[in-house]
Design a protein around this motif. Sequence first.
Motif, PDB file in Angstrom:
ATOM      1  N   ALA A 162      -8.765   0.916   5.165  1.00 50.31           N
ATOM      2  CA  ALA A 162      -9.795   0.703   4.141  1.00 50.31           C
ATOM      3  C   ALA A 162      -9.304  -0.214   3.026  1.00 50.31           C
ATOM      4  N   ASP A 163      -8.010  -0.139   2.697  1.00 47.78           N
ATOM      5  CA  ASP A 163      -7.486  -0.927   1.584  1.00 47.78           C
ATOM      6  C   ASP A 163      -6.774  -2.196   2.031  1.00 47.78           C
ATOM      7  N   LEU A 164      -6.929  -2.542   3.303  1.00 47.53           N
ATOM      8  CA  LEU A 164      -6.424  -3.814   3.817  1.00 47.53           C
ATOM      9  C   LEU A 164      -7.580  -4.562   4.474  1.00 47.53           C
ATOM     10  N   PRO A 165      -8.602  -4.922   3.691  1.00 48.16           N
ATOM     11  CA  PRO A 165      -9.766  -5.580   4.277  1.00 48.16           C
ATOM     12  C   PRO A 165      -9.370  -6.865   5.001  1.00 48.16           C
ATOM     13  N   GLY A 166      -9.874  -6.989   6.220  1.00 46.40           N
ATOM     14  CA  GLY A 166      -9.565  -8.165   7.023  1.00 46.40           C
ATOM     15  C   GLY A 166      -8.603  -7.896   8.152  1.00 46.40           C
ATOM     16  N   VAL A 167      -7.848  -6.795   8.095  1.00 52.34           N
ATOM     17  CA  VAL A 167      -6.927  -6.479   9.185  1.00 52.34           C
ATOM     18  C   VAL A 167      -7.691  -5.745  10.288  1.00 52.34           C
ATOM     19  N   SER A 168      -7.412  -6.102  11.539  1.00 46.75           N
ATOM     20  CA  SER A 168      -8.042  -5.408  12.653  1.00 46.75           C
ATOM     21  C   SER A 168      -7.299  -4.095  12.920  1.00 46.75           C
ATOM     22  N   THR A 169      -7.978  -3.171  13.576  1.00 48.51           N
ATOM     23  CA  THR A 169      -7.331  -1.895  13.889  1.00 48.51           C
ATOM     24  C   THR A 169      -6.132  -2.099  14.809  1.00 48.51           C
ATOM     25  N   ALA A 188     -11.708  -9.708  -1.971  1.00 45.88           N
ATOM     26  CA  ALA A 188     -11.732  -8.255  -2.162  1.00 45.88           C
ATOM     27  C   ALA A 188     -10.826  -7.921  -3.342  1.00 45.88           C
ATOM     28  N   VAL A 189     -11.020  -6.769  -3.946  1.00 49.95           N
ATOM     29  CA  VAL A 189     -10.152  -6.348  -5.045  1.00 49.95           C
ATOM     30  C   VAL A 189     -10.058  -4.830  -5.048  1.00 49.95           C
ATOM     31  N   ARG A 190      -8.865  -4.346  -5.299  1.00 45.18           N
ATOM     32  CA  ARG A 190      -8.609  -2.925  -5.501  1.00 45.18           C
ATOM     33  C   ARG A 190      -7.795  -2.811  -6.784  1.00 45.18           C
ATOM     34  N   ALA A 191      -8.062  -1.796  -7.562  1.00 43.40           N
ATOM     35  CA  ALA A 191      -7.364  -1.659  -8.843  1.00 43.40           C
ATOM     36  C   ALA A 191      -5.851  -1.618  -8.655  1.00 43.40           C
ATOM     37  N   HIS A 192      -5.373  -0.848  -7.666  1.00 47.29           N
ATOM     38  CA  HIS A 192      -3.928  -0.660  -7.545  1.00 47.29           C
ATOM     39  C   HIS A 192      -3.193  -1.916  -7.097  1.00 47.29           C
ATOM     40  N   TRP A 193      -3.914  -2.956  -6.679  1.00 42.42           N
ATOM     41  CA  TRP A 193      -3.241  -4.211  -6.341  1.00 42.42           C
ATOM     42  C   TRP A 193      -2.614  -4.864  -7.566  1.00 42.42           C
ATOM     43  N   ALA A 222      -6.899   2.081 -16.045  1.00 41.56           N
ATOM     44  CA  ALA A 222      -8.262   2.157 -15.520  1.00 41.56           C
ATOM     45  C   ALA A 222      -8.912   0.788 -15.599  1.00 41.56           C
ATOM     46  N   LEU A 223      -9.384   0.301 -14.454  1.00 42.92           N
ATOM     47  CA  LEU A 223     -10.175  -0.927 -14.366  1.00 42.92           C
ATOM     48  C   LEU A 223     -11.563  -0.554 -13.872  1.00 42.92           C
ATOM     49  N   ASP A 224     -12.463  -1.505 -13.877  1.00 45.75           N
ATOM     50  CA  ASP A 224     -13.797  -1.231 -13.353  1.00 45.75           C
ATOM     51  C   ASP A 224     -13.743  -0.833 -11.887  1.00 45.75           C
ATOM     52  N   GLU A 225     -12.740  -1.373 -11.160  1.00 44.67           N
ATOM     53  CA  GLU A 225     -12.648  -1.107  -9.719  1.00 44.67           C
ATOM     54  C   GLU A 225     -11.982   0.216  -9.382  1.00 44.67           C
ATOM     55  N   GLY A 226     -11.379   0.882 -10.355  1.00 47.34           N
ATOM     56  CA  GLY A 226     -10.712   2.150 -10.081  1.00 47.34           C
ATOM     57  C   GLY A 226      -9.516   2.345 -10.991  1.00 47.34           C
ATOM     58  N   GLU A 227      -8.694   3.333 -10.659  1.00 50.37           N
ATOM     59  CA  GLU A 227      -7.542   3.688 -11.485  1.00 50.37           C
ATOM     60  C   GLU A 227      -6.274   3.742 -10.654  1.00 50.37           C
ATOM     61  N   PHE A 228      -5.154   3.465 -11.315  1.00 52.93           N
ATOM     62  CA  PHE A 228      -3.842   3.697 -10.736  1.00 52.93           C
ATOM     63  C   PHE A 228      -2.924   4.103 -11.877  1.00 52.93           C
ATOM     64  N   HIS A 229      -1.736   4.544 -11.553  1.00 58.29           N
ATOM     65  CA  HIS A 229      -0.790   4.867 -12.610  1.00 58.29           C
ATOM     66  C   HIS A 229       0.608   4.407 -12.234  1.00 58.29           C
ATOM     67  N   VAL A 230       1.384   4.147 -13.261  1.00 57.47           N
ATOM     68  CA  VAL A 230       2.744   3.652 -13.115  1.00 57.47           C
ATOM     69  C   VAL A 230       3.700   4.670 -13.708  1.00 57.47           C
ATOM     70  N   VAL A 231       4.773   4.951 -12.978  1.00 56.15           N
ATOM     71  CA  VAL A 231       5.853   5.797 -13.483  1.00 56.15           C
ATOM     72  C   VAL A 231       7.044   4.883 -13.710  1.00 56.15           C
ATOM     73  N   LEU A 232       7.435   4.731 -14.965  1.00 57.11           N
ATOM     74  CA  LEU A 232       8.504   3.793 -15.277  1.00 57.11           C
ATOM     75  C   LEU A 232       9.856   4.273 -14.769  1.00 57.11           C
ATOM     76  N   GLU A 263       0.822  -1.208   0.000  1.00 51.11           N
ATOM     77  CA  GLU A 263       0.000   0.000   0.000  1.00 51.11           C
ATOM     78  C   GLU A 263       0.858   1.261   0.000  1.00 51.11           C
ATOM     79  N   LEU A 264       1.932   1.267   0.771  1.00 54.70           N
ATOM     80  CA  LEU A 264       2.749   2.476   0.902  1.00 54.70           C
ATOM     81  C   LEU A 264       3.691   2.676  -0.280  1.00 54.70           C
ATOM     82  N   LEU A 265       3.935   1.634  -1.072  1.00 51.84           N
ATOM     83  CA  LEU A 265       4.710   1.826  -2.299  1.00 51.84           C
ATOM     84  C   LEU A 265       3.994   2.771  -3.256  1.00 51.84           C
ATOM     85  N   GLY A 266       2.692   2.893  -3.101  1.00 53.20           N
ATOM     86  CA  GLY A 266       1.913   3.809  -3.925  1.00 53.20           C
ATOM     87  C   GLY A 266       1.914   5.241  -3.421  1.00 53.20           C
TER      88      GLY A 266
END
Length: 218
Positions: free
Chosen positions: A43-50, A112-117, A140-150, A30-33
């Motif tokens: 929110a983006d780690l479904p299943g982890v407790s607080t 679960a699915v997130r686009a940036h995964w 862009a996927l149906d679940e959202g968008e992300f971008h890559v910087v080469l 998650e933090l690589l993004g």
Amino acid sequence: MPRRSYDQYCALARALDTVGDRWTLLIVRELLGGARRYTDLHADLPGVSTDMLASRLKDMEREGLVSRRRLAPPGAAFVYDLTARGRALLPALTALADWGAPALDEKRPTDAVRAHWFALPLVTRLGRHFAEGVDVIGVALDEGEFHVVLGTDDEDGPRYADGPAERPDIRLRMDTATCADIARDRLTLEQGIASGRIEATEPGAGDGARRRKSTATA
């Protein structure tokens, strides 16, 4: 509380002492993004407790993988960033994603699915298939968008971030199944664009975007 150790004089064991606990590498993913607030991570780690997330972040701070800082007003929230040591895990996570990609068969109802995964397995494939002049790629996927910087001219090398790119060189739109096929090396970018499974457009003058001819290589 001291962390458990394998107590082995071995580079792999030392690495696992630091990142081998459950959820740690997914927090790195998650933090690589980019910097994230605690609530964004949860929110983006479904299943982890607080409690687990808070504990892992403290462990990672102590190990020098992440740092915590307060945003300037009006945000004034705390965010977590990877340190240089944490960012150095990108090749390891990319290799693990490549190794795990064949298991991306049918999506299970509980998944679960997130686009940036999908960014991790795509980073190397985008760099391999696109020619010079393509540095920032929006996906862009149906679940959202992300971008890559080469990162061809960037000392930090390839990286990715959640959300659309501000000025991408090219935008790719596809469904999740197509993205999974690329991750599993069942489909190349060139094949996907040629078959119409991937729509590739680049910013154009005037009326928005125009279709781009494939710059992919075989």
